[in-house]
Enzyme design. Structure first.
Site, PDB file in Angstrom:
ATOM      1  N   GLY A  33       1.349   2.086  -1.520  1.00 43.03           N
ATOM      2  CA  GLY A  33       1.962   2.816  -2.620  1.00 43.03           C
ATOM      3  C   GLY A  33       1.149   4.029  -3.025  1.00 43.03           C
ATOM      4  O   GLY A  33       0.054   4.275  -2.513  1.00 43.03           O
ATOM      5  N   VAL A  34       1.669   4.784  -3.980  1.00 39.81           N
ATOM      6  CA  VAL A  34       1.036   6.040  -4.372  1.00 39.81           C
ATOM      7  C   VAL A  34      -0.281   5.814  -5.114  1.00 39.81           C
ATOM      8  O   VAL A  34      -1.225   6.604  -4.966  1.00 39.81           O
ATOM      9  CB  VAL A  34       2.013   6.894  -5.224  1.00 39.81           C
ATOM     10  N   ASP A  35      -0.390   4.748  -5.890  1.00 37.89           N
ATOM     11  CA  ASP A  35      -1.599   4.533  -6.688  1.00 37.89           C
ATOM     12  C   ASP A  35      -2.824   4.300  -5.804  1.00 37.89           C
ATOM     13  O   ASP A  35      -3.830   5.006  -5.910  1.00 37.89           O
ATOM     14  CB  ASP A  35      -1.403   3.346  -7.637  1.00 37.89           C
ATOM     15  N   SER A  36      -2.743   3.294  -4.943  1.00 32.75           N
ATOM     16  CA  SER A  36      -3.895   2.974  -4.097  1.00 32.75           C
ATOM     17  C   SER A  36      -4.153   4.059  -3.062  1.00 32.75           C
ATOM     18  O   SER A  36      -5.308   4.330  -2.707  1.00 32.75           O
ATOM     19  CB  SER A  36      -3.688   1.621  -3.412  1.00 32.75           C
ATOM     20  N   CYS A 109      -2.352 -14.340  -8.389  1.00 34.48           N
ATOM     21  CA  CYS A 109      -2.711 -13.619  -7.166  1.00 34.48           C
ATOM     22  C   CYS A 109      -3.981 -12.803  -7.375  1.00 34.48           C
ATOM     23  O   CYS A 109      -4.870 -12.789  -6.514  1.00 34.48           O
ATOM     24  CB  CYS A 109      -1.568 -12.712  -6.733  1.00 34.48           C
ATOM     25  N   GLY A 133      -5.932   0.656  -7.355  1.00 36.40           N
ATOM     26  CA  GLY A 133      -5.161   1.660  -8.071  1.00 36.40           C
ATOM     27  C   GLY A 133      -4.624   1.181  -9.397  1.00 36.40           C
ATOM     28  O   GLY A 133      -3.654   1.750  -9.913  1.00 36.40           O
ATOM     29  N   CYS A 201       6.483  -9.377  -5.646  1.00 37.84           N
ATOM     30  CA  CYS A 201       6.456  -8.754  -4.320  1.00 37.84           C
ATOM     31  C   CYS A 201       7.060  -9.628  -3.234  1.00 37.84           C
ATOM     32  O   CYS A 201       7.485  -9.120  -2.189  1.00 37.84           O
ATOM     33  CB  CYS A 201       5.024  -8.373  -3.948  1.00 37.84           C
TER      34      CYS A 201
END
Length: 362
Positions: A33-36, A109, A133, A201
């Site tokens: 994803g964009v964050d990590s 998790c 992230g 997820c």
């Protein structure tokens, strides 16, 4: 290295190169994803010796994480945690629903898988730190709320063991999500416009009922009655595992006023419904507390602080009273709507630092 001339001035502080960082090895938890992905770009630009790690859990891992690592010219590892994820997260998730509770799989998790198995793996690769992230900060060694109130994720991290925080960094905790996307686009991160991942997820959107049926071999389908507070039968349900406290839609009953799920009676297999005002409570019992700013449960007794009972909840002023290994939580200024057994509860001080995190027992 990124050409920083094209980067807006407000983002330049995130891109300062320091040659001393080359001696610091950091493993980046990468979901694709964009964050990590942006975290990986920032740390690479800052001069750290980084590599990416993606977990293989219940579904196939996201190939975008590997592509981002290739773009950066860094190593990418896939960590197979399917067995542990099934045992610690999926089985827990199903069992909680089967017992009339609403689970919080992200909390579990984070404790056992992401900041358990994954952190151990990263440290085994001679890394000094693990970076993620998450929109969260560390202040004086304690978890603290991030700057983006809409994306703050400290609630979901409140079960991480305190002694592991010294090995974790959150590089984007002082960014808002919209700003991070702007920065990602300017950096040329290939996934800058990628949609956020779904909340659970391992369950496809809208497929929770099907997932529970398949993973309980049909045992989740246990029809019973929907009753009011006086025990009057109003309708039928197909299994209380498919419902949660505060739910209004999908009850299949007609009433002059909206009705909401208030509770589950496992002995009778009934779902109890009532009006919206019936959902408000001024106390609950919290269990399995994970401590941060105090060293023992006794340090929480008679403590006045603030609590959240869900991730996007407001802060509620409360008083804690020790009751064995559990705590009675008394809300001081207002009642709280739809307190849901199984969900997390997180306690904060005035500065937004996490005091402790636990689960709602009842």
């Amino acid at each position: 290295m990124v050409e920083t001339k094209s980067i807006a001035p407000e983002f330049k502080k995130y891109l300062k190169f320091d040659s001393n960082n080359s001696n610091i090895r950091v493993g980046v938890a990468m979901s694709g994803g964009v964050d990590s992905s942006t975290v990986a770009y920032l740390l690479k630009q800052q001069g750290y010796d980084i590599f990416g790690v993606t977990m293989k859990t219940f579904k196939d891992e996201d190939s975008d994480a590997k592509k981002v690592c290739d773009d950066l010219g860094i190593e990418h590892y896939i960590l197979d945690v399917r067995d542990e994820f099934k045992e610690k997260v999926v089985d827990y998730f199903v069992n909680e629903y089967m017992n009339g509770r609403t689970p919080n799989p992200c909390m579990v998790c984070n404790r056992y898988i992401k900041f358990g198995k994954m952190l151990d793996f990263i440290l085994s690769k001679d890394a000094s730190f693990m970076a993620t992230g998450h929109y969260t900060k560390l202040k004086n060694g304690l978890l603290s709320v991030g700057d983006d109130s809409n994306k703050d994720q400290v609630y979901f991290l409140s079960q991480i063991e305190k002694n592991k925080l010294s090995k974790i960094i959150f590089p984007v905790g002082d960014l808002e999500k919209t700003k991070l996307r702007e920065l990602a686009e300017q950096l040329g991160v290939r996934v800058y416009s990628k949609k956020d991942s779904q909340e659970i997820c391992f369950v496809d959107d809208g497929k929770l009922k099907q997932f529970l049926i398949e993973n309980t071999k049909g045992k989740a389908e246990k029809p019973g009655n929907i009753v009011d507070k006086n025990g009057n039968i109003l309708g039928k349900h197909k299994g209380f595992s498919f419902y949660t406290i505060g739910q209004r839609k999908g009850l299949g009953i007609s009433s002059e006023e909206p009705l909401y799920v208030l509770a589950f009676d496992r002995k009778t297999n009934n779902i109890i419904v009532g009006q919206n005002e019936d959902l408000f409570r001024d106390e609950l019992i919290a269990t399995r507390l994970n401590l941060f700013s105090v060293s023992s449960l006794e340090g929480l007794d008679n403590l006045e602080c603030f609590a959240k009972t869900r991730s996007r909840d407001i802060l509620h002023k409360c008083l804690l009273k020790k009751d064995g290994d559990n705590f009675q939580v008394k809300f001081i200024d207002n009642k709280v709507r739809a307190i849901t057994p199984g969900q997390g509860i997180v306690f904060y001080n005035n500065d937004g630092n996490v005091i402790a995190g636990g689960f709602i027992e009842k």
